[in-house]
Design an enzyme around this catalytic site. Structure first.
Site, PDB file in Angstrom:
ATOM      1  N   SER A 106       0.798  -1.220   0.000  1.00  0.00           N
ATOM      2  CA  SER A 106       0.000   0.000   0.000  1.00  0.00           C
ATOM      3  C   SER A 106       0.837   1.281   0.000  1.00  0.00           C
ATOM      4  O   SER A 106       0.296   2.361  -0.152  1.00  0.00           O
ATOM      5  CB  SER A 106      -0.926  -0.011   1.221  1.00  0.00           C
ATOM      6  OG  SER A 106      -0.145  -0.179   2.387  1.00  0.00           O
ATOM      7  N   HIS A 137      -9.218 -11.396  -2.314  1.00  0.00           N
ATOM      8  CA  HIS A 137     -10.029 -11.456  -1.096  1.00  0.00           C
ATOM      9  C   HIS A 137     -10.930 -10.221  -1.113  1.00  0.00           C
ATOM     10  O   HIS A 137     -10.458  -9.126  -1.418  1.00  0.00           O
ATOM     11  CB  HIS A 137      -9.147 -11.403   0.152  1.00  0.00           C
ATOM     12  CG  HIS A 137      -8.184 -12.551   0.274  1.00  0.00           C
ATOM     13  ND1 HIS A 137      -6.852 -12.448  -0.061  1.00  0.00           N
ATOM     14  CD2 HIS A 137      -8.366 -13.821   0.706  1.00  0.00           C
ATOM     15  CE1 HIS A 137      -6.248 -13.616   0.163  1.00  0.00           C
ATOM     16  NE2 HIS A 137      -7.148 -14.465   0.627  1.00  0.00           N
ATOM     17  N   GLU A 162     -14.201  -9.507   3.407  1.00  0.00           N
ATOM     18  CA  GLU A 162     -14.078 -10.640   4.321  1.00  0.00           C
ATOM     19  C   GLU A 162     -14.562 -10.264   5.725  1.00  0.00           C
ATOM     20  O   GLU A 162     -15.144 -11.099   6.408  1.00  0.00           O
ATOM     21  CB  GLU A 162     -12.608 -11.098   4.367  1.00  0.00           C
ATOM     22  CG  GLU A 162     -12.349 -12.277   5.298  1.00  0.00           C
ATOM     23  CD  GLU A 162     -10.922 -12.790   5.222  1.00  0.00           C
ATOM     24  OE1 GLU A 162     -10.103 -12.157   4.519  1.00  0.00           O
ATOM     25  OE2 GLU A 162     -10.637 -13.821   5.852  1.00  0.00           O
TER      26      GLU A 162
HETATM   27 ZN    ZN Z   1      -7.077 -16.449   1.517  1.00  0.00          ZN
END
Ligand code: ZN
Length: 445
Positions: free
Chosen positions: A180, A241, A244
């Site tokens: 990042s 992802h 989550e």
């Molecule tokens: Zn994962």
């Protein structure tokens, strides 16, 4: 008892069992069924893989016919054959999301809240990632024992590349991008490109190099743009992802909560802000085929609709979801829901958020996670998630026992399966290890 009859060096083989799960949309079951497939001698496999730069689906061993065993024996009298009493023959299973590099972990990380877990990963990651050779091999062995023939392997560092490319497993290998800090994007992208090129050197009929974006909170949007350009060149699946945790949703919506502190305190970023809106993250994938969004526990109805309209897959990892976020993918989002037919695949995630990487255990956990769903219907949905939904998500023509599909199959011995009218359910309850595993026409178990 296995009845085995060897005839000649014929490359056509018939494998049969009391029950054959085709794993098509209708979940067809053939009694005393079988599959004819071509079994490639090793020299031929090497030649096909080395011959050309064209690694299309035509390279590899295919299913020639599916049907009742006795009929297949009559139609292919010279084929080598084997039949399993009390056996279930089905497509080999698909673990659509697994991190082999974290296989060392047993008790290092904290569960019960995503933020606590992530803090513990940052603190103990280096310990867990040292000397991983043995644990990666064990995780591969676990896949084979579980009858898994295809994995979506998320690789953060490339440490698992050699082991996976030599494993005999069919692999979609996702080189993952994470980072990042805008001042080091060029260096991060350089490292990513190196890992990706190393994986491309292993490309074969059963090994597909691909790309993963770690997540919206961990990846700078400019870096993501570079990485997705590579994905477009590869024409391979893309994984991320997504949504989550509730923390992630709060961060993307309002720039506050756990992730504000994560960046401000842990990484001393002054006045941190999210890199994307939720919609903005999803927009990056428009026009890409085979997009796998893992978890999606906190996605709204309209976000799910966007995923559905763009043919994305949700990969669900039930045990990881319970351990890190205290919930499961809501039932509405299951593949069988009438109003939303999203493709749902199944993964174990890594040992970083699970007790093991056994897909059979994951299937059993999933069966117990949805107590308000009809049990037999749920069992069939789980098996479809773990076979053709996963293969479809990964862009691989496996996961259904049908002519011209890859010869990827598994046999499990389930005592007295012939006495049950709930075969899928009994399979999930009682399948403990594969008696036979065939990947690309080659016997691995
Ligand atoms: Zn994962």
């Amino acid at each position: 008892m296995v009845r085995n009859q060897n005839t000649s060096q014929n490359t056509q083989k018939i494998i049969g069992a009391n029950r054959v799960f085709v794993c098509d949309e209708a979940f067809s079951v053939i009694k005393n069924g079988g599959v004819v497939y071509e079994s490639m001698p090793k020299e031929q496999m090497a030649q096909r893989a080395g011959d050309s730069m064209d690694f299309t689906e035509s390279n590899g061993s295919k299913i020639l016919a599916v049907g009742e065993y006795e009929n297949l024996v009559r139609a292919y009298p010279h084929a080598n054959r084997e039949f399993y009493d009390d056996g279930v023959l089905l497509p080999s299973l698909v673990n659509a999301h697994i991190h082999f590099e974290f296989s060392n972990n047993t008790t290092s990380f904290m569960y019960g809240d995503f933020g606590r877990w992530l803090d513990s990963v940052i603190a103990k990651r280096d310990d867990v990632l040292s000397n991983i050779t043995k644990s990666v091999q064990e995780a591969i062995a676990t896949q084979l024992v579980n009858g898994v023939g295809l994995v979506g392997a998320i690789s953060s560092y490339g440490y698992d590349l050699e082991a996976l490319s030599n494993s005999g497993l069919r692999v979609v290998y996702f080189s993952e991008a994470m980072g990042s800090n805008p001042s080091v994007i060029d260096a991060l992208f350089g490292d990513f490109k190196t890992r990706l090129e190393q994986s491309e050197a292993h490309k074969s009929a059963i090994f597909t190099p691909a790309v993963a974006l770690h997540s919206p909170y961990s990846l700078h949007n400019i870096y993501a743009k570079y990485v997705l350009q590579e994905a477009k060149k590869l024409k391979a699946p893309v994984s991320a992802h997504f949504l989550e945790s509730a923390h992630e949703r709060e961060w993307l919506l309002s720039g506050s909560g756990y992730f504000y502190d994560f960046f401000a305190k842990t990484f001393a970023v002054p006045n941190p802000k999210p890199f994307y809106s939720i919609e903005g993250f999803l927009e990056q994938f428009i026009g890409l085929e085979n997009v796998l969004l893992t978890h999606c526990l906190f996605a709204s109805e309209s976000e799910l609709q966007t995923m559905f309209q763009n043919s994305h897959t949700i990969v669900t990892c039930p045990r990881s979801n319970r351990l890190l976020n205290n919930t499961y993918l809501p039932h509405l989002q299951m593949g069988g829901a009438k109003n939303l037919m999203l493709n749902i695949a199944l993964g174990t995630d890594g040992k970083s958020s699970n007790a093991d990487v056994s897909l059979l255990e994951e299937m059993r956990a999933m069966l117990f996670a949805y107590p308000h769903t009809d049990l037999s219907t749920l069992a069939q949905q789980i098996l479809q998630s773990a076979t053709h939904n996963g293969a479809r998500a990964l862009g691989v023509k496996s996961g259904i026992l049908q002519k011209d599909y890859n010869a990827d199959m598994a046999v499990f011995k389930i005592p007295k399966i012939t006495q049950s009218a709930q075969e899928a359910l009994q399979f999930i309850l009682h399948a403990k290890k594969a008696t036979r595993l065939i990947i690309n026409g080659k016997k691995l178990v």
